[in-house]
Structure formats: C-alpha cells, structure tokens
Scaffold this motif. Structure first.
Motif, PDB file in Angstrom:
ATOM      1  N   UNK A   1      34.049  39.912  34.801  1.00 13.97           N
ATOM      2  CA  UNK A   1      34.534  39.884  33.429  1.00 13.97           C
ATOM      3  C   UNK A   1      35.959  39.354  33.324  1.00 13.97           C
ATOM      4  N   UNK A   2      36.494  38.794  34.430  1.00 11.09           N
ATOM      5  CA  UNK A   2      37.899  38.377  34.465  1.00 11.09           C
ATOM      6  C   UNK A   2      38.171  37.282  33.440  1.00 11.09           C
ATOM      7  N   UNK A   3      39.286  37.457  32.731  1.00 18.90           N
ATOM      8  CA  UNK A   3      39.715  36.462  31.747  1.00 18.90           C
ATOM      9  C   UNK A   3      41.233  36.483  31.664  1.00 18.90           C
ATOM     10  N   UNK A   4      41.803  35.384  31.219  1.00 14.76           N
ATOM     11  CA  UNK A   4      43.251  35.279  31.103  1.00 14.76           C
ATOM     12  C   UNK A   4      43.678  35.851  29.756  1.00 14.76           C
TER      13      UNK A   4
ATOM     14  N   UNK B   1      31.019  44.382  52.082  1.00 23.47           N
ATOM     15  CA  UNK B   1      32.137  43.488  51.769  1.00 23.47           C
ATOM     16  C   UNK B   1      32.034  43.038  50.326  1.00 23.47           C
ATOM     17  N   UNK B   2      33.161  42.708  49.756  1.00 19.73           N
ATOM     18  CA  UNK B   2      33.168  42.195  48.398  1.00 19.73           C
ATOM     19  C   UNK B   2      34.252  41.146  48.252  1.00 19.73           C
ATOM     20  N   UNK B   3      34.196  40.411  47.147  1.00 18.80           N
ATOM     21  CA  UNK B   3      35.183  39.381  46.893  1.00 18.80           C
ATOM     22  C   UNK B   3      36.570  40.005  46.752  1.00 18.80           C
ATOM     23  N   UNK B   4      37.598  39.140  46.752  1.00 17.71           N
ATOM     24  CA  UNK B   4      38.959  39.635  46.705  1.00 17.71           C
ATOM     25  C   UNK B   4      39.778  39.029  45.584  1.00 17.71           C
ATOM     26  N   UNK B   5      41.071  39.144  45.729  1.00 22.34           N
ATOM     27  CA  UNK B   5      42.022  38.738  44.707  1.00 22.34           C
ATOM     28  C   UNK B   5      41.855  37.279  44.295  1.00 22.34           C
ATOM     29  N   UNK B   6      41.751  36.379  45.267  1.00 26.72           N
ATOM     30  CA  UNK B   6      41.686  34.957  44.933  1.00 26.72           C
ATOM     31  C   UNK B   6      40.421  34.608  44.175  1.00 26.72           C
ATOM     32  N   UNK B   7      39.325  35.296  44.480  1.00 26.28           N
ATOM     33  CA  UNK B   7      38.086  35.067  43.745  1.00 26.28           C
ATOM     34  C   UNK B   7      38.242  35.446  42.274  1.00 26.28           C
ATOM     35  N   UNK B   8      38.908  36.575  42.033  1.00 22.95           N
ATOM     36  CA  UNK B   8      39.089  37.035  40.655  1.00 22.95           C
ATOM     37  C   UNK B   8      40.004  36.084  39.892  1.00 22.95           C
TER      38      UNK B   8
ATOM     39  N   UNK C   1      42.834  40.002  32.609  1.00 24.88           N
ATOM     40  CA  UNK C   1      42.127  41.157  32.074  1.00 24.88           C
ATOM     41  C   UNK C   1      40.785  41.290  32.780  1.00 24.88           C
ATOM     42  N   UNK C   2      40.561  42.418  33.433  1.00 25.63           N
ATOM     43  CA  UNK C   2      39.313  42.652  34.148  1.00 25.63           C
ATOM     44  C   UNK C   2      39.165  44.140  34.435  1.00 25.63           C
ATOM     45  N   UNK C   3      37.943  44.580  34.561  1.00 31.08           N
ATOM     46  CA  UNK C   3      37.667  45.991  34.818  1.00 31.08           C
ATOM     47  C   UNK C   3      38.120  46.428  36.200  1.00 31.08           C
ATOM     48  N   UNK C   4      38.344  45.491  37.126  1.00 29.44           N
ATOM     49  CA  UNK C   4      38.768  45.877  38.473  1.00 29.44           C
ATOM     50  C   UNK C   4      40.285  46.003  38.585  1.00 29.44           C
ATOM     51  N   UNK C   5      41.000  45.717  37.516  1.00 28.09           N
ATOM     52  CA  UNK C   5      42.455  45.863  37.511  1.00 28.09           C
ATOM     53  C   UNK C   5      42.821  47.317  37.247  1.00 28.09           C
ATOM     54  N   UNK C   6      43.744  47.842  38.036  1.00 32.42           N
ATOM     55  CA  UNK C   6      44.212  49.225  37.901  1.00 32.42           C
ATOM     56  C   UNK C   6      45.716  49.203  37.628  1.00 32.42           C
ATOM     57  N   UNK C   7      46.104  49.473  36.407  1.00 32.32           N
ATOM     58  CA  UNK C   7      47.517  49.417  36.029  1.00 32.32           C
ATOM     59  C   UNK C   7      48.355  50.415  36.814  1.00 32.32           C
ATOM     60  N   UNK C   8      47.736  51.514  37.257  1.00 32.45           N
ATOM     61  CA  UNK C   8      48.491  52.517  38.010  1.00 32.45           C
ATOM     62  C   UNK C   8      48.945  51.982  39.367  1.00 32.45           C
ATOM     63  N   UNK C   9      48.295  50.918  39.839  1.00 31.61           N
ATOM     64  CA  UNK C   9      48.682  50.323  41.117  1.00 31.61           C
ATOM     65  C   UNK C   9      49.324  48.951  40.940  1.00 31.61           C
ATOM     66  N   UNK C  10      49.781  48.677  39.756  1.00 30.53           N
ATOM     67  CA  UNK C  10      50.542  47.468  39.467  1.00 30.53           C
ATOM     68  C   UNK C  10      52.019  47.844  39.488  1.00 30.53           C
TER      69      UNK C  10
END
Length: 546
Positions: free
Chosen positions: A218-221, A299-306, A518-527
């Motif tokens: 669901x990643x979007x800018x 395994x799953x995709x990572x930061x660059x994929x998102x 903006x994506x569901x895998x983003x966690x603001x608490x770890x930003x």
C-alpha cells in the motif's frame, strides 16, 4: 602410500588425527581458558583432561561414520586444514567460529580474503594443517571387505561414544560452570565449532526456503515535497565505523574536520543489529527489528522494495562485498568490479547515474545508497588516500598484533578521516543539486570494530559477548535548508536527542519517514525524526526553537 610400512587400520589413523586435533589443534581453546583463569587448581586440570578426551572422542565418532576407502583420508585432511585455519584466526584476531562468522567466511570476496593473507597464516597452515595432512595421505591403510569395514566402523563409533560420555561426565561440574559463565568458549572447540556452524546454517533456513513475502503493497508518497523540488536522499552505508572515533562525537582527535564544518545532526548512542555486515545489513533494511528478524520464519522484502513500490527512483552503488540481498530487486551496480577501490569511486559519474534513472521516478524523488568499504580491516591502511593520512606512523601490516597500539589506531583513524572526506564530498555534491532538489544525507555504519582491546581485533563476535565497540555505530544526518523546510523537521530538537539510545531497529522507519512514505508497515514510534517533525510530538517546541 609409503612403501615398507605395514598398513594401518582406519581406527589407528582416526585416533592419531583426533588426538592431534584435541591437543595441538585446540591451542586457541586452551589459551582462551587460561586467559579466563579457568585452568587453576585441580578443577582446571580435570577440565582440560576431560574436555580434551571428550573432543577427541567426538571427532573420532564423526570420523568413524566416514571411515571408508574413498572418504576417510579426505575427511581427516579436511579436519586438519579447517582446524589450522580456525586456530590462526582465533589466536591472531580473537575471532570465534559461530554460525554468523561462518556466513561471513562464506560471503568473503577475493579482495577481502587477500587482506587476510599473511606469512603467519601460511606458516600456521603449514605446521598445523598441511604437514599432518601429508602424513595422513602417505600412511597406508587396510580397509578390508565392506562387511568387515562396517563392523569396524560401528565398533569404533561405539567406543568413541563411550569415551566421550565418560570424559565429559568426569569434568561435568567445571565444564557446566564454564559454559554457563563463558558462552563464547563453546565456539573455540575446534573443529567441532565449524561442524556446529555448518549444521546451524544448513538446517535453520526456513526463512529462505519459504520464499520472499512482499511488504508495503500500500506504499504511496505522501510527503510535502513539491513537484518542482523532489527529495534526493543519499544513504551512506558505512562499514566498520566506531562511533567513538569520530571527532564530531567528542573524540580527542580531529578525524572529521569536513563534517564539523557542516550543519549536521549526530546520534551518538546507536546500537547495531549485529557485529558483521552479513548480520547487520539485512537486519537494518528490514522492518522487523533485531529480535523479530532473528526469530523470523520467512524472508520478506525490505526498505528499498517499499521505496521503489511507493514510486521513488532507487539505486544501490556498491564498493563492498555486495548488498547481502537487500538490493537484489532495485537497480544496483558495483563501482569497482575489477579491483579494490577507495570509496571516492562511489561518487564518480554520479550525475550520469542519477540521470539514467527513469524520468517518472526521478520526478517523484530519488534514494541513492552508497555502500562503503569504509574502515574494513585488517588492512586499514588501504582505506585512506595519501593526502588524508593525518595520523602517522600507521600500521601497514595485516597481522595487527604485530603493530603497536598507536600505529593500529593511527591506521584506523586515517580510514575514518577518509570517510569524513567522502561524506564531505557527498554533501558538496548534494548542495549543487539544491536548485532542483531537496537533498539530504544519512550516514549509518553497519557495525563497529575491536582494535586490540582485551586482545580482540576486527569484528564478528557473537552479539551476546561482543564488546560494545563492535556494536555501537555512528548515525549522522545532513539536511539542506529546503529539505528541513518541506519536512518540518526541527534540527535543534534532533540534536537534543543525540544521547538517546537508538538502534538499527529505527533505520527502516526513519528513512520512510524522511521520504514521506505512507504505508501500513511504517511505525512512527521507531522513526527517530518523528518527534521533531512539525505536527508531531514536541511540535510547539520545534516551531519555537527552529
């Protein structure tokens, strides 16, 4: 086969080799126990005797299962050569052979391997491995019929098992105390440490066997960057960076004069995912964080994929031994495929590389990853150019223990000074892009390094026992005024967080936050930047002091 010698039974050859392995082949183990004051008194002698006989018994048990005409001698030769190599590195650098270190060994490229070559390594291989192996190859052996050989192998295995159980039972009390209080000792038992590591790596891989799960679909800018000034973020992935050797972090030496002239933010209490590139890089580019990453069942995709899925242009440039899988699905290139280059090669032709990215992605923004060779040891002196060598004399040998402490630190600090030069040049390049972009740079090292403290060198110790210098890393951010303006970040607020405990667990989410994904895998608490962003926590204070 040597003429004139009566053929030996396989059991004799096994016994001789296994006794050699348990005694001479485990000199690093005995040295490690001595350094930990575990060989004192009667209990110490019991520990040595029981453990030595137990190691010989276990090795004999394994060897007896392969005591056939076409397998016995190759297996024994392999034991001897592996044992000799491990002994050298354990004694010379304080390394231990755990599964993580084995992965490092398997992923070592020819240039890294060449840096580890030395006269002492060749001598140790010759004396501890090659010469005993020649003896094994030349001994005549009588195997007999396969039925008799099977019976003999079973007898040897049973006898070896009995000897092992009795020996370990006899030293159980001091052995249990040693293993409980000094976990790292088990990785010094040579070459059983390699057998264990191979088994662990080979049979604990369900994460890879189940395929790669997509994330951030669901990643979007959603960033506030205008179409006329898209973001341009350079992620410098450092190699072997000790946070305490950076002048901007309070080090008494001025190793970072170029960074000191820039308006940077430096977090000084950051902890790595692992103590090696193979462990840290996949972990820091994952959304999971260290504990969940280690316990993952797939395994799953990572930061660059998102980032790429959100629509950004992504490019990985490598001056190291590869990206450990994190850049496999985005454009990537090696900057020095035919040899070993200084990190300045990462900036060569960067304008052309940027222009070659798809125009529609460039219009949204770009993330460039520069993967350094950084301060990769043991050849630290090769990581800096002559004009950046500010601390002399420096160690110019691969055998670090042969250099003085001052020379070793000089060589390492020169590599940090060169990293400072690279980061300064990167910022200079980014400033040239401010007319059309909103540029920023984030430098984070993958792990730290030991420089002889407690007779430890390099990195890669098991995380639980590794010293802090192998786990604490620098995290440095530079942002252009336009980037700060558009993101609403308060630089003063960020600097007030310089001593907060952070880790690689924050990396994935911090980059997404900087790029406004903006994506569901983003966690603001770890930003790490979120609390200092306008509209977030401390917004009122940020507005007042920025």
């Amino acid at each position: 086969m040597t003429r004139g010698l009566a053929p030996d039974r396989p059991a004799f050859l096994i016994a001789v080799v296994c006794l050699w392995l348990a005694t001479v082949g485990n000199v690093a183990l005995w040295h490690g126990l001595f350094e930990r004051s575990l060989l004192r008194g009667f209990g110490g002698w019991i520990l040595v005797a029981g453990l030595g006989v137990g190691i010989a018994g276990l090795m004999a048990l394994l060897s007896s299962l392969l005591a056939w005409r076409w397998t016995l001698k190759p297996v024994l030769v392999l034991w001897l050569l592996v044992s000799a190599g491990c002994t050298h590195f354990m004694l010379s650098y304080g390394m231990v052979m755990d599964p993580s270190m084995l992965v490092n060994v398997l992923q070592t490229d020819p240039h890294e391997a060449a840096d580890l070559m030395s006269g002492r390594l060749l001598l140790n291989l010759l004396l501890l491995g090659v010469l005993p192996a020649v003896w094994v190859v030349r001994r005549p052996v009588s195997y007999g019929r396969w039925t008799g050989r099977l019976k003999g192998n079973l007898q040897t295995a049973v006898l070896s098992l009995v000897i092992t159980v009795v020996a370990l039972f006899a030293c159980f009390q001091p052995l249990a105390s040693t293993v409980r209080n000094h976990h790292e000792v088990r990785y010094l038992v040579n070459p059983l440490n390699v057998v264990y590591a191979l088994g662990k790596v080979a049979f604990s891989g369900p994460a890879h066997a189940r395929g790669l799960a997509p994330i951030g679909e669901d990643a979007a800018i959603a960033a506030p960057f205008g179409p006329a000034h898209p973001p341009l973020l350079v992620l410098v992935l450092g190699e072997t960076g000790r946070v305490g050797n950076f002048g901007v972090n309070g080090y008494e030496r001025d190793t970072t004069p170029e960074l000191a002239r820039q308006d940077i933010v430096s977090f000084r209490n950051v902890w790595s995912c692992g103590t090696s590139t193979a462990a840290s890089v996949p972990c820091m580019f994952s959304r999971l964080g260290r504990e969940r990453f280690l316990d993952r069942d797939h395994d799953e995709e990572g930061l660059l994929d998102v980032l790429q899925r959100a629509g950004y242009g992504v490019l990985w440039l490598d001056n190291q031994g590869g990206c450990k899988g994190v850049c496999d699905r985005v454009p990537n290139a090696a900057t020095c495929a035919d040899g070993e280059c200084l990190d300045a090669a990462l900036l060569e032709g960067l304008d052309a590389r940027l222009a070659a990215l798809p125009a529609e992605r460039r219009a949204r923004g770009v993330v460039l990853v520069l993967h350094q060779i950084g301060s990769h040891g043991p050849a630290y002196y090769r990581r800096s150019s002559p004009e950046t060598k500010r601390f002399l004399p420096e160690c110019t040998q691969n055998e670090l223990q042969s250099c003085s402490r001052a020379e070793l630190v000089n060589a390492y600090d020169n590599s940090i000074a060169y990293t400072d030069h690279l980061l300064g040049a990167t910022i200079g390049w980014l400033k040239q892009k401010e007319v059309n972009w909103r540029p920023a740079m984030m430098y984070v090292a993958d792990h730290g390094e030991s420089l002889g403290e407690n007779n430890l060198y390099l990195h890669g110790l098991p995380y639980a026992v590794a010293p802090d210098v192998q786990k604490r890393v620098p995290w440095i951010t530079w942002m252009s005024p336009g980037f700060v303006h558009d993101t609403g970040l308060g630089v003063t607020c960020l600097r007030s967080r310089a001593e907060e405990r952070l880790s690689h667990d924050h990396y994935f989410h911090s980059v997404l936050g900087l790029m406004g994904v903006s994506t569901s895998v983003y966690d603001a608490a770890r930003d790490v930047y979120a609390p200092c962003r306008a509209g977030g926590v401390k917004a009122a204070q940020v507005s007042a002091i920025s």
